[in-house]
Design a protein around this motif. Structure first.
Motif, mmCIF file in Angstrom:
data_model
loop_
_atom_site.group_PDB
_atom_site.id
_atom_site.type_symbol
_atom_site.label_atom_id
_atom_site.label_comp_id
_atom_site.label_asym_id
_atom_site.label_seq_id
_atom_site.Cartn_x
_atom_site.Cartn_y
_atom_site.Cartn_z
ATOM 1 N N VAL A 279 5.654 4.986 13.602
ATOM 2 C CA VAL A 279 5.690 3.976 14.666
ATOM 3 C C VAL A 279 4.307 3.353 14.844
ATOM 4 N N TRP A 280 3.283 4.188 14.790
ATOM 5 C CA TRP A 280 1.920 3.662 14.929
ATOM 6 C C TRP A 280 1.623 2.663 13.797
ATOM 7 N N ALA A 281 1.993 3.051 12.588
ATOM 8 C CA ALA A 281 1.739 2.167 11.438
ATOM 9 C C ALA A 281 2.533 0.868 11.575
ATOM 10 N N GLN A 282 3.777 0.978 12.034
ATOM 11 C CA GLN A 282 4.591 -0.236 12.221
ATOM 12 C C GLN A 282 3.921 -1.165 13.225
ATOM 13 N N GLN A 283 3.479 -0.578 14.343
ATOM 14 C CA GLN A 283 2.881 -1.400 15.402
ATOM 15 C C GLN A 283 1.585 -2.048 14.941
ATOM 16 N N GLN A 284 0.781 -1.292 14.216
ATOM 17 C CA GLN A 284 -0.512 -1.819 13.792
ATOM 18 C C GLN A 284 -0.387 -2.871 12.712
ATOM 19 N N LEU A 285 0.499 -2.630 11.748
ATOM 20 C CA LEU A 285 0.530 -3.495 10.570
ATOM 21 C C LEU A 285 1.602 -4.578 10.646
ATOM 22 N N GLY A 286 2.633 -4.334 11.424
ATOM 23 C CA GLY A 286 3.696 -5.335 11.560
ATOM 24 C C GLY A 286 4.468 -5.577 10.275
ATOM 25 N N VAL A 287 4.518 -4.575 9.409
ATOM 26 C CA VAL A 287 5.301 -4.701 8.164
ATOM 27 C C VAL A 287 6.232 -3.484 8.069
ATOM 28 N N PRO A 288 7.273 -3.566 7.218
ATOM 29 C CA PRO A 288 8.126 -2.390 7.060
ATOM 30 C C PRO A 288 7.310 -1.183 6.590
ATOM 31 N N VAL A 289 7.559 -0.038 7.224
ATOM 32 C CA VAL A 289 6.908 1.211 6.808
ATOM 33 C C VAL A 289 7.989 2.066 6.158
ATOM 34 N N VAL A 290 7.860 2.231 4.865
ATOM 35 C CA VAL A 290 8.906 2.893 4.095
ATOM 36 C C VAL A 290 8.497 4.326 3.776
ATOM 37 N N ASP A 291 9.228 5.256 4.358
ATOM 38 C CA ASP A 291 9.040 6.658 3.983
ATOM 39 C C ASP A 291 9.921 6.867 2.754
ATOM 40 N N HIS A 292 9.378 7.394 1.703
ATOM 41 C CA HIS A 292 10.234 7.703 0.559
ATOM 42 C C HIS A 292 9.900 9.085 0.025
ATOM 43 N N TRP A 293 10.900 9.714 -0.521
ATOM 44 C CA TRP A 293 10.816 11.145 -0.833
ATOM 45 C C TRP A 293 10.947 11.382 -2.331
ATOM 46 N N TRP A 294 9.977 12.081 -2.883
ATOM 47 C CA TRP A 294 10.063 12.463 -4.290
ATOM 48 C C TRP A 294 9.158 13.625 -4.577
ATOM 49 N N GLN A 295 9.063 13.985 -5.846
ATOM 50 C CA GLN A 295 8.322 15.182 -6.238
ATOM 51 C C GLN A 295 7.677 14.951 -7.593
ATOM 52 N N LEU B 35 0.857 -1.185 0.000
ATOM 53 C CA LEU B 35 0.000 0.000 0.000
ATOM 54 C C LEU B 35 0.891 1.233 0.000
ATOM 55 N N PHE B 36 0.517 2.185 -0.810
ATOM 56 C CA PHE B 36 1.249 3.449 -0.896
ATOM 57 C C PHE B 36 0.247 4.561 -0.634
ATOM 58 N N THR B 37 0.515 5.395 0.353
ATOM 59 C CA THR B 37 -0.377 6.522 0.596
ATOM 60 C C THR B 37 0.386 7.669 1.259
ATOM 61 N N LEU C 173 5.043 5.424 2.315
ATOM 62 C CA LEU C 173 4.480 6.757 2.565
ATOM 63 C C LEU C 173 5.280 7.799 1.804
ATOM 64 N N ALA C 174 4.593 8.756 1.207
ATOM 65 C CA ALA C 174 5.282 9.881 0.548
ATOM 66 C C ALA C 174 4.304 11.017 0.349
ATOM 67 N N GLY C 175 4.825 12.122 -0.144
ATOM 68 C CA GLY C 175 3.985 13.278 -0.444
ATOM 69 C C GLY C 175 4.184 14.404 0.537
ATOM 70 N N GLU C 176 4.666 14.091 1.715
ATOM 71 C CA GLU C 176 4.918 15.072 2.766
ATOM 72 C C GLU C 176 5.818 14.380 3.782
ATOM 73 N N ARG C 177 6.340 15.153 4.709
ATOM 74 C CA ARG C 177 7.196 14.572 5.730
ATOM 75 C C ARG C 177 6.397 13.566 6.570
ATOM 76 N N ALA C 178 6.959 12.384 6.770
ATOM 77 C CA ALA C 178 6.301 11.373 7.598
ATOM 78 C C ALA C 178 6.813 11.546 9.021
ATOM 79 N N ASP C 179 5.932 11.961 9.919
ATOM 80 C CA ASP C 179 6.376 12.183 11.292
ATOM 81 C C ASP C 179 6.584 10.840 11.989
ATOM 82 N N PRO C 180 7.602 10.764 12.846
ATOM 83 C CA PRO C 180 7.921 9.495 13.509
ATOM 84 C C PRO C 180 6.738 8.858 14.220
ATOM 85 N N ASP C 181 5.875 9.640 14.874
ATOM 86 C CA ASP C 181 4.717 9.058 15.584
ATOM 87 C C ASP C 181 3.842 8.239 14.647
ATOM 88 N N THR C 182 3.608 8.801 13.479
ATOM 89 C CA THR C 182 2.748 8.114 12.508
ATOM 90 C C THR C 182 3.428 6.836 12.017
#
Ligand code: COA
Ligand code: AMP
Length: 630
Positions: free
Chosen positions: A375-391, A331-333, A364-373
């Motif tokens: 960590v929450w996603a990691q805990q809930q989904l139990g999968v790697p949460v990849v922040d990636h940066w582009w334009q 999932l990418f959002t 995750l992309a489109g804006e800065r991914a704050d650490p709280d979000t």
């Protein structure tokens, strides 16, 4: 190759060989002999000696390879209750017919076609149909107002416009056709014709002779074949916010785009043909172009066209329902979507209701991914949460975590490391690289990789000025940040007037232009203040003309309405304060950065060049009146 470092180093050692090898994933009509064309440096192009058709690669080749019955698109619309699957054979037929309907009406290679559509499969069909006949599409996001659409029509000069009769937002149906009609009226350029997809929620009134019914036009059309284009022929123009009201038309070429996207599907997103990939975005944004439409389809994967919101359609479990029901692998959002879900379901009760065992990663992309979000996603989904940066400009990730090569350790707050093709450098104001851990302008050493923008539509000088001039030899991303000793990038802020509201890129400069047009406004400034849900929200400050003694609330309401009318609801412009003066330097520059710090209740240094320090106290009071700076 097994490690990220090996892959990155192999690119650096021989970029030409790296991209020619990646190019083998594309079906070329004429394969490339050379990858990079540097004959017009510092403007670069890729695969200009080759030819291909993007639609063939995304649709026809899968049918030719015996995968015609595989699902290409899953349409899931919790907002209307509709669900539909379209296989590659059906997609080919729909795309070829729409392409035929356009060709019969005179559209040929190189003509522009504007697309103004909501998240329905026909939007994807529209983009592919343009690609099929070599027409250059320009998709305009449905949340923009008629005026913004008109600006884009005027710049792109489309021969045709493809639209739907309406879009649907929670609680309201938005009639697109009146917006389209008024945009065409506002624009000095008029398209020859439109093709309108009539949705049952609200049918459009048609203008005889100019507007054609989509279904009827396609039924009557001869399916059109793929037209061969050159690797450096434009596939699309996508407008994005710059520093003024005139958006930048980011150009994407056919060849490099496909090569780069196919590379990312395997190496960054770790997706195999036949798997389901879901980018929960909108076709109006670059994420939608790259990862709802072109990349998953070019790979022969299945893409999800989701018409809904992360919350409220009907609840914060919608994403999990879609993942379980359609066996989504990645999932990418945007982080905003997760902040919205977390706000409604902090303990993840909805997460527990669904079987998410098929999901391998969240991007995750489109804006800065704050650490709280994260960590929450990691805990809930139990999968790697990849922040990636582009334009929008790059079309694919500048930095990310290449799960298909090697899962790099995640450092919270960092979108990880540079992707092959990008030599990221952090520069000081004089253009010198700064030490690890120090802040500076994030730049990419030229040339940028395949798939990135070669220029701006009809605006080469603006392209040079916006991206290539401040730091000669580099592409200026417009983002500021740093890089640590391990090469991890940290993207902290924009260096220009661009703000990011709910993952949507907006220009405060454009909002200021609109506000300044209000008859009672003498001067104004718009800043992006931090917002716990949307990341940032625009806040306006206006000084009224002397002698204006109308009630402030009335003027504030008018200004909010004006921005909504001129830019669109997507601007989410709700807060405006009337002030006596704006804080400025002695040379008259508005101190927007300091105003942002006050709005965010951050400490700030009194700018040495400030004209009158007392104004900052007044700004603080005005912000308190808006519920900020508490
Ligand atoms: N057509 C018409 N209007 C639209 C629209 C569209 N396609 N998209 C958004 N809007 C409207 C919304 O209805 C809203 O109108 P309102 O002021 O009457 O409420 C306004 O634009 C602002 O929209 P948004 O900022 O999205 O706020 P929201 O409160 O409706 O939703 C979220 C908040 C977090 C649920 C939503 O922003 C979201 O899903 N964000 C994810 C962002 C994303 O996917 N970005 C793509 C980049 S990867
Ligand atoms: P857009 O062109 O709409 O995709 O917006 C691009 C801008 O969004 C970038 O220049 C950044 O300012 C911001 N952005 C996108 N992804 C990230 C990310 N992962 N971290 C921080 N900022 C991001």
């Amino acid at each position: 190759m097994s490690s990220y470092k090996e892959v990155y180093d192999s690119w650096k050692a021989d970029p030409e060989a790296f991209w020619l090898e990646a190019a083998q994933a594309v079906d070329w009509v004429l394969p490339p002999v050379k990858a990079l064309d540097d004959s017009n440096a510092p403007l670069y192009e890729w695969f200009s000696d080759a030819s291909l058709n993007t639609c063939w690669n995304c649709v026809d080749r899968h049918v030719a390879n015996g995968k015609g019955l595989q699902t290409a698109i899953i349409y899931d619309s919790p907002i209307t209750g509709a669900k539909r699957k379209i296989n590659y054979m059906e997609l080919q037929d729909q795309v070829a017919r729409l392409a035929g309907a356009m060709a019969e009406r005179g559209i040929v290679k190189g003509d522009r076609v504007v697309i103004y559509m909501p998240m329905i499969p026909e939007a994807t069909v529209a983009m592919l149909a343009c690609a099929r006949i070599g027409a250059v599409h320009s998709v305009v996001f449905g949340g923009f107002a008629a005026n913004e659409l008109a600006v884009r029509i005027e710049d792109a000069q489309p021969k045709a416009i493809l639209a739907a009769s309406c879009g649907i937002e929670p609680g309201r149906v938005i009639a697109y056709k009146p917006l389209l009609d008024s945009a065409i009226e506002l624009s000095a350029h008029k398209p020859d014709f439109t093709i309108v997809y009539q949705r049952e929620q609200k049918a459009a009134d048609m203008i005889e002779g100019r507007d054609f019914d989509w279904v009827a036009a396609c039924a009557a059309a001869e399916p059109a074949d793929c037209v061969t284009v050159k690797g450096n022929d434009p596939l699309y123009v996508l407008y994005t916010s710059g520093t003024t009201g005139q958006p930048k038309g980011v150009v994407r070429h056919n060849g490099g785009h496909l090569v780069a996207l196919l590379w990312t599907m395997k190496n960054l997103y770790n997706i195999a043909p036949g798997e389901v990939f879901w980018a929960a975005s909108d076709v109006g944004w670059v994420v939608g172009h790259s990862y709802i439409v072109y990349a998953p389809l070019a790979l022969g994967a299945t893409t999800v066209v989701f018409e809904g919101k992360p919350v409220g359609t009907p609840d914060a479990g919608t994403f999990w329902r879609v993942i379980e029901e359609h066996d989504v692998k990645a999932l990418f959002t945007a982080p905003t979507a997760f902040r919205a879900i977390k706000r409604d379901d902090p303990t993840g009760e909805f997460v527990k209701k669904y079987n998410l065992s098929g999901l391998r990663a969240l991007y995750l992309a489109g804006e800065r991914a704050d650490p709280d979000t994260i960590v929450w996603a990691q805990q809930q989904l139990g999968v790697p949460v990849v922040d990636h940066w582009w334009q929008t400009e790059t079309g694919w990730a500048i930095a990310g975590n290449p799960l298909g090569i090697e899962e790099m350790p995640i450092k919270l707050g960092s979108p990880t490391v540079a992707m092959p093709g990008y030599d990221i450098q952090i520069l000081d104001e004089g253009g010198r690289p700064v030490a690890a851990g120090e802040m500076g302008a994030i730049c990419v050493k030229l040339p940028m990789p395949p798939g990135t923008l070669p220029t701006l539509w009809n605006a080469e000088e603006r392209f040079r000025k916006s991206y290539l001039t401040t730091f000669p030899g580099y592409y200026e991303t417009g983002d500021a940040g740093m890089m640590d000793e391990d090469g991890y990038v940290y993207v902290m802020a924009r260096t220009d007037d661009v703000i990011n509201v709910a993952g949507h890129r907006l220009s405060t400069g454009a909002m200021e232009e609109v506000i300044a047009s209000h008859p009672d406004v003498a001067e104004c400034a718009v800043i992006g203040a931090s917002d716990t849900l949307k990341g940032q929200q625009p806040v306006g400050f206006v000084c009224l003309n002397s002698g204006c003694n109308r009630p402030h609330e009335e003027i504030q309401k008018e200004i909010v309405k004006l921005v909504r009318e001129k830019i669109g609801p997507v601007a989410a412009f709700k807060l405006v304060a009337v002030v006596d003066r704006l804080p400025k330097t002695r040379s008259g520059k508005i101190l927007r950065g300091t105003m942002v710090k006050i709005a965010d209740s951050q400490e700030y240094k009194m700018p040495a060049t400030i004209d009158d320090p007392a104004i900052l106290g007044e700004i603080g009071e005005a912000l308190k009146g808006l519920g900020l700076a508490q």
